[in-house]
Design a protein around this motif. Sequence first.
Motif, PDB file in Angstrom:
ATOM      1  N   LEU A  73      63.397  64.705  48.707  1.00  0.00           N
ATOM      2  CA  LEU A  73      62.449  65.341  49.616  1.00  0.00           C
ATOM      3  C   LEU A  73      63.083  66.551  50.289  1.00  0.00           C
ATOM      4  N   GLY A  83      60.338  64.812  44.174  1.00  0.00           N
ATOM      5  CA  GLY A  83      60.515  64.837  45.619  1.00  0.00           C
ATOM      6  C   GLY A  83      61.170  63.561  46.106  1.00  0.00           C
ATOM      7  N   ALA A  84      60.491  62.887  47.027  1.00  0.00           N
ATOM      8  CA  ALA A  84      61.004  61.614  47.535  1.00  0.00           C
ATOM      9  C   ALA A  84      61.133  60.613  46.398  1.00  0.00           C
ATOM     10  N   ALA A 137      54.940  59.973  46.489  1.00  0.00           N
ATOM     11  CA  ALA A 137      55.622  58.950  45.700  1.00  0.00           C
ATOM     12  C   ALA A 137      54.756  57.710  45.540  1.00  0.00           C
ATOM     13  N   GLU A 161      56.563  57.373  50.725  1.00  0.00           N
ATOM     14  CA  GLU A 161      56.101  58.757  50.925  1.00  0.00           C
ATOM     15  C   GLU A 161      54.801  58.900  50.167  1.00  0.00           C
ATOM     16  N   SER A 214      56.545  65.034  44.803  1.00  0.00           N
ATOM     17  CA  SER A 214      56.876  63.607  44.826  1.00  0.00           C
ATOM     18  C   SER A 214      56.076  62.840  43.783  1.00  0.00           C
TER      19      SER A 214
END
Length: 291
Positions: free
Chosen positions: A150, A232-233, A242, A239, A227
Amino acid sequence: MTAGSVAAEVPVARPRRRSVRAGRGLAITGALLLGGMILLVLAAPYVAPYDPAAQEIGPVLAGPSGEHWFGTDRFGRDVFSRVLWGGRATLLACALAVAGVVVFGAAVGALLAGLGRRADVAARGVLDLLIAFPSIVVALAFVGLRGPSLATALLGVAVVLWAPFARLSRAVVRSAIAEPSAVAARAVGSGRLRLLRYEAWPRVRGPLAVLAAVEAAQLISVVAGLSFLGLGAQPPSAEWGAMLQDGRASLWAAPHLVIWPGVAVLVTVLGLVLLAEGLRDILDVDSTGHR
């Protein structure tokens, strides 16, 4: 003033008042949506009934129920708790990133406003190039170099996100210091910092707020999208993007895994967009100073 001149002014004034009223409605609606989402995610430690990472606290892929309001995922984790905690990660990171680029971009723009003609042309060219470059491409490049996370995705977007604020600040500051009031202030010995504070800042803060809301909405969308793509995360982080990626495999069996984080992203982005539109209408002041 004649009756004809009064009648001629009425059609101009009414649309302006309607625009301001509509802007206030949009701003209030956006503030309520955004404020409600922020309050929910800030209250996650007190409202979320379960640890967002705790597994097997309920049946796997169970639908919404009295015990699990948003259902459970494929690991038996509570989706409601994960949506709230995921919002904390997303909104806090994006808020810090936007605040940083606003301050940096506004400061750079104020400095560029004092450059000579040739340097100003070169600076404008650099800013236009950065603005034209898609932020998601830069974010992908950073992720490729440093690995998915992230923080890396946000850093990649922030590299170019400050440029619109710098361009806006530069334009407004140059216009402000050319005003007769600023010229008179310089004539009596006012320094540049005083001019920026009393002449430029009142004019630039409104447009900066509108642009910040627009760019924050875009940033949240980009971060959630990265994500979702796994850039990303990373799991098991809660998140929103995600969570959308994790629930994609079970979309037909458990659509709630995609619906709730998707609604969270939609409400947050919609709130920011409505807030920006409303602020733009409210702060849209014509050259005579009337709204």
